[in-house]
Structure formats: C-alpha cells, structure tokens
Scaffold this active site. Structure first.
Site, mmCIF file in Angstrom:
data_model
loop_
_atom_site.group_PDB
_atom_site.id
_atom_site.type_symbol
_atom_site.label_atom_id
_atom_site.label_comp_id
_atom_site.label_asym_id
_atom_site.label_seq_id
_atom_site.Cartn_x
_atom_site.Cartn_y
_atom_site.Cartn_z
ATOM 1 N N LEU A 16 60.890 8.464 31.365
ATOM 2 C CA LEU A 16 61.070 9.418 32.455
ATOM 3 C C LEU A 16 60.976 8.752 33.818
ATOM 4 C CD1 LEU A 16 58.968 12.405 31.050
ATOM 5 C CD2 LEU A 16 61.447 12.055 30.901
ATOM 6 N N LYS A 74 66.546 15.321 10.288
ATOM 7 C CA LYS A 74 67.507 15.948 11.192
ATOM 8 C C LYS A 74 68.901 15.406 10.890
ATOM 9 C CE LYS A 74 68.805 16.166 16.078
ATOM 10 N NZ LYS A 74 68.435 15.797 17.466
ATOM 11 N N ILE A 104 45.448 11.754 32.893
ATOM 12 C CA ILE A 104 46.840 12.092 33.175
ATOM 13 C C ILE A 104 47.553 12.410 31.871
ATOM 14 C CG2 ILE A 104 49.019 11.294 34.166
ATOM 15 C CD1 ILE A 104 47.340 9.401 35.937
#
Length: 501
Positions: A332, A78, A42
């Site tokens: 998620l 960043k 997966i």
C-alpha cells in the site's frame, strides 16, 4: 555474492513486510542482514483475503506446503471471480482462471468459438473447466484433463491475510530476520545524498541500513512522508475511494470463487474462508455516504456478523517512483488500485521478485532504480486498465455512478485494446502482462463487447468440424467436473484448520 547492500531494513510488518522478509531471507539470507521494524500500536489494513494464481509460485519458492499453508491461514481454494450485475441488472459472468477450450495451431480458441456463431456470450464458459467446477462447488487439483492433453485446474486461494503475515513472521525470524518492535518517530536523511540515513524510534533506538523497504501501508512513512515522492492519482478513471470490510460467520457451502456484486455506486465482495466469510463494500463517496454504504453491506451479507465493520479510505493510484534514493516501496505504500481483481498481494509479490532480480551489486543504483521504476509503472498501468475495463463497458442506466463510468474517457492504451478486440477478436498482451489473453477475453465478452469477426484462420475448420470440436470439449469438461470432489469435502480431507476438527 558480492553486494554493496549488507543490511536491509524493512519498515512495517503486515503482508508486505513479512512477504518481503520471507523471500529475501530465503533467497539472500546468508549474504544479507535483514531487520524488520514494526509497531504493535499501528494496525495493518489486513483485509486482503483473495489472491490470484501466481501466489502458488511465491509459496513454492518459500518451500511452503500448500495444505499446511491453507490450514495455517484458514484458507480455501479460488477458481475465479464472478461478476454479478456489472453489465446489466441480473447478468453475471466469471473471470475464471486458466484456459478455455483448446487452441488450434496459431488460432486461439476464442476465434474458433466466434466462428461457430454462438447465440450468446454466456456460451463461452461452457468450455472452461475452472468455471464449470466453480459453479458446481467442486475442486480437485488436476494438471490435465484425464485422457487428454488439455490443461487442468488453475487455482488461487482465499485466506486470512493476518494469519499469513503471522506464518511468514515465524518463517522469517526462524531464518535469522531480526524483528524490532517500536514506533518510528523520525526518519533522518543524509543532507548530501538525500538518502535515508537512519530511523529513530520512540525509545531512542536508532536503526540504520544500506537499503530500506517501505511497507508502512497507506502512510508511506519513507517514500511519501520522508522522501516526498509525488503520487499519481487515478481517480479520474477509478471513482471508488472507500471500502468497508465486515466479517461474518462462515457460510455453507464454501464457494471456490470470489463474488463481486455491483450495486448503485460500486460493488460488494464475498470471500469464503474456513472460519468466516469475508465481506465488504467498495464505493464512491461522491455517490454514496458511509452510512448508506454500511446499510447496503448489511443487507448484502448472508450470515451473522462476527466483527465490527472497518472503513478504509484510499486514493486510487501509485507513487511516481516506487524506488527513490535508497528506499523501495512495496504494498500500500507504493500504491493501491482497488480490490476488484485481487491484485494487491500480487503487486507485493512482483515488487519483491523484481527487487531480487535487480538487486544491486555496487553502490551506483541509478540504472537498476530506473529499470525497476519502469517495470513497476508498466505493471501498475496494465492492471489499472484491466480494472477500468469492468467499469467502462457497463450498460446500466439505473444509476448516475454507472452512467459516469460508461461515458468517461479512458487511457489511450485501453481504448486501443478495446477497439482492436471489437473489430477482430485480437488482444494485444505484452509478454510480461499479469492478465493473459484469456482474462481480457472473459471480461470483454462478459461486459458485452463481442468482436464483429473472427480471425480468418478459424475458417480452416468447417462449421461441422467446429461444432464437433466444441461438443467434445464441453463433454470432456462436464465429465471431468462431475467426477471431482466437492470443495468442502476436499478442504475437510486435506486442509482443515485445527478449529475445524
């Protein structure tokens, strides 16, 4: 520590699973047995490449050296996120991390700036060190501006999420986390309590624990499929439901910021790593086909593709209860908004920290579960509102998607926040909010919402004094930026991955 939870089972690896395993074994490993089950069959989504500053705290808590972390994950620095064409075609602004200007006693800097009668909202970023450094492609770690008490650079990272997962997998297993490779075929529930009793694997193995973390991605194998927790859909406000990710060769220079460029039915991202550039397109399938989106993305990239494009379908929203019975969902599996403000990894991080703070020391979980779910819902909704803000305040008339976003009703919490800022420049930010007053200010100004007045306290300085303050601030920031190293040079000196040598 005395706890009713002796054995924790994590379902799924990837960023969520291994971040949880690493932090829990770091904080509670001696008292807690941790098993992680993942299947090599997966694939993880694995396209997360951008973070926000709190990840520094998470890595420090694990004892990870920043340079070694960036080497291992092909990472770069960043300083913010630039939004192009979000207000109108041709316009751009940045959500730069860190502070802008200097507050005066109880007067936030934005009120001093507003009281100077600025010619344009663009003028606001003259007083942001992060913005000036980002646009000059500079980076250097500074806690303060030299010779002042002004705060220095606030940074986050761009990095390969797959490599981060591998790094944390090694970290966790070295500290005693047991990894079981296998595909879960059944989740067995206790008939009386409804709790998860054990997991059955394809090879017949059974894995049981006291508490389970569902890090199985969009499937939500435990929280959605087994425990049937309902999903709260945010699609009425967040129209985008597709993304296509496509890596390309590394581009030069590596900008120390993320780019989010609006297009006719959504937006494209561009994220510079050491070994590649991460690119993608986020769009609404109601307004754009998959083929059209891929074509647009291919035109948007500025270097040669090095991998096949991957399409990701999602429904913006969250599970109604992130902790149900003896299962906590992270990543998620717990919900997804969209990658616009790089919040996915942070939601994993905050969920892990929240669990540690509320970790059970008895078998009755009701009060802890309720508080965990209350905090989780509040955090999701605050981030949801911040992302909606970018869409709601657009002034584009070139596309039905953007017209819909501008005309749609938004949550009352966001309507109230915009109204308050519009008349007074005041921002109501709960203390625990992820996004600060600085972040809200930049997006509201960048999206064209200019307050009609400044706070009366800003009038304590004369126009001449205000002008002198602003001039000096800009001069200090410009001088500091000029003296900083280039981002690429700093990476080469301190953080270059092995393939860079």
């Amino acid at each position: 520590m005395t706890t009713a939870i002796k054995h924790l089972v994590i379902v799924g690896g990837g960023s969520a699973g291994w971040m949880a395993a690493a932090m829990l074994t770091r904080m509670m490993g001696e008292q807690l047995k941790i098993t992680l089950v993942e299947s090599d069959e997966i694939a993880t989504v694995g396209v997360g490449e951008a973070s926000i500053p709190p990840l520094q705290v998470f890595n420090r808590a694990l004892g990870l050296n920043e340079y070694e972390f960036l080497k291992a994950t092909q990472g770069t620095y960043k300083l913010g996120i630039e939004f192009e064409h979000w207000l109108t075609q041709g316009q751009a602004y940045m959500h730069a991390f860190g502070a802008q200007g200097k507050d005066l006693a109880l007067t936030p800097f934005r009120h001093l700036w507003l009281n100077s009668n600025p010619e344009s909202t663009n003028d606001y970023w003259r007083y942001s060190l992060n913005y000036q450094a980002a646009k000059a492609n500079k980076f250097q770690p500074l806690t303060q501006l030299p010779g002042t008490d002004l705060p220095g650079v606030t940074h986050a990272y761009h990095f390969d999420a797959g490599l981060y997962g591998k790094l944390l997998s090694q970290y966790s297993q070295q500290r005693g986390v047991k990894r079981i490779e296998g595909k879960i075929t059944q989740v067995m529930l206790d008939k009386e309590s409804g709790d998860i009793g054990y997991l059955e694997l394809a090879d017949g193995q059974r894995v049981g624990g006291d508490l389970y973390l569902d890090c199985s991605g969009f499937r939500g194998l435990l929280i959605k499929q087994a425990l049937k927790v309902e999903y709260e859909d945010y699609s009425q406000w967040l129209q985008c439901d597709r993304a296509i990710a496509m890596p390309t060769e590394a581009s030069q220079p590596r900008r120390p910021y993320t780019r989010a460029t609006a297009h006719k039915a959504g937006w494209c991202w561009q994220i510079p790593l050491q070994h590649r550039t991460g690119n993608g397109i986020v769009y609404s399938s109601q307004y754009m086909s998959d083929d059209e989106a891929l074509s647009l993305l291919e035109k948007h990239v500025d270097s040669a593709p090095i991998g096949e494009p991957r399409t990701i379908q999602f429904t913006p929203g969250r599970v109604a209860r992130q902790w149900q019975n003896n299962c906590v969902s992270l990543g998620l599996a717990s919900g997804f908004l969209e990658p616009l403000e790089s919040t996915s990894l942070h939601l994993i991080q905050s969920g892990i920290i929240r669990l540690i703070k509320l970790f059970p020391n008895q078998k009755n979980l009701d009060a802890l579960r309720a508080e965990f779910n209350r905090q989780s819902a509040e955090e999701f909704e605050q981030i949801r509102d911040f992302i909606i803000l970018h869409y709601k305040l657009n002034q584009r008339d070139d596309d039905p998607f953007w017209r819909h976003c501008r005309e749609m009703s938004v949550p009352d919490t966001l309507t109230a926040k915009m109204a308050l800022f519009s008349v007074s420049g005041v921002i109501n930010c709960p203390q625990e909010s992820l996004f600060s007053e600085s972040a809200w200010t930049q997006v509201m100004l960048g999206q064209g919402l200019m307050p009609s007045s400044a706070h009366p306290l800003a009038g304590a300085l004369s126009q001449e004094q205000t002008a002198e303050l602003l001039h000096n601030l800009n001069r200090i920031i410009t001088k500091t930026t000029d003296a900083m190293a280039s981002h690429d040079d700093y990476l080469k000196q301190h953080c270059a991955a092995q393939s860079e040598h």
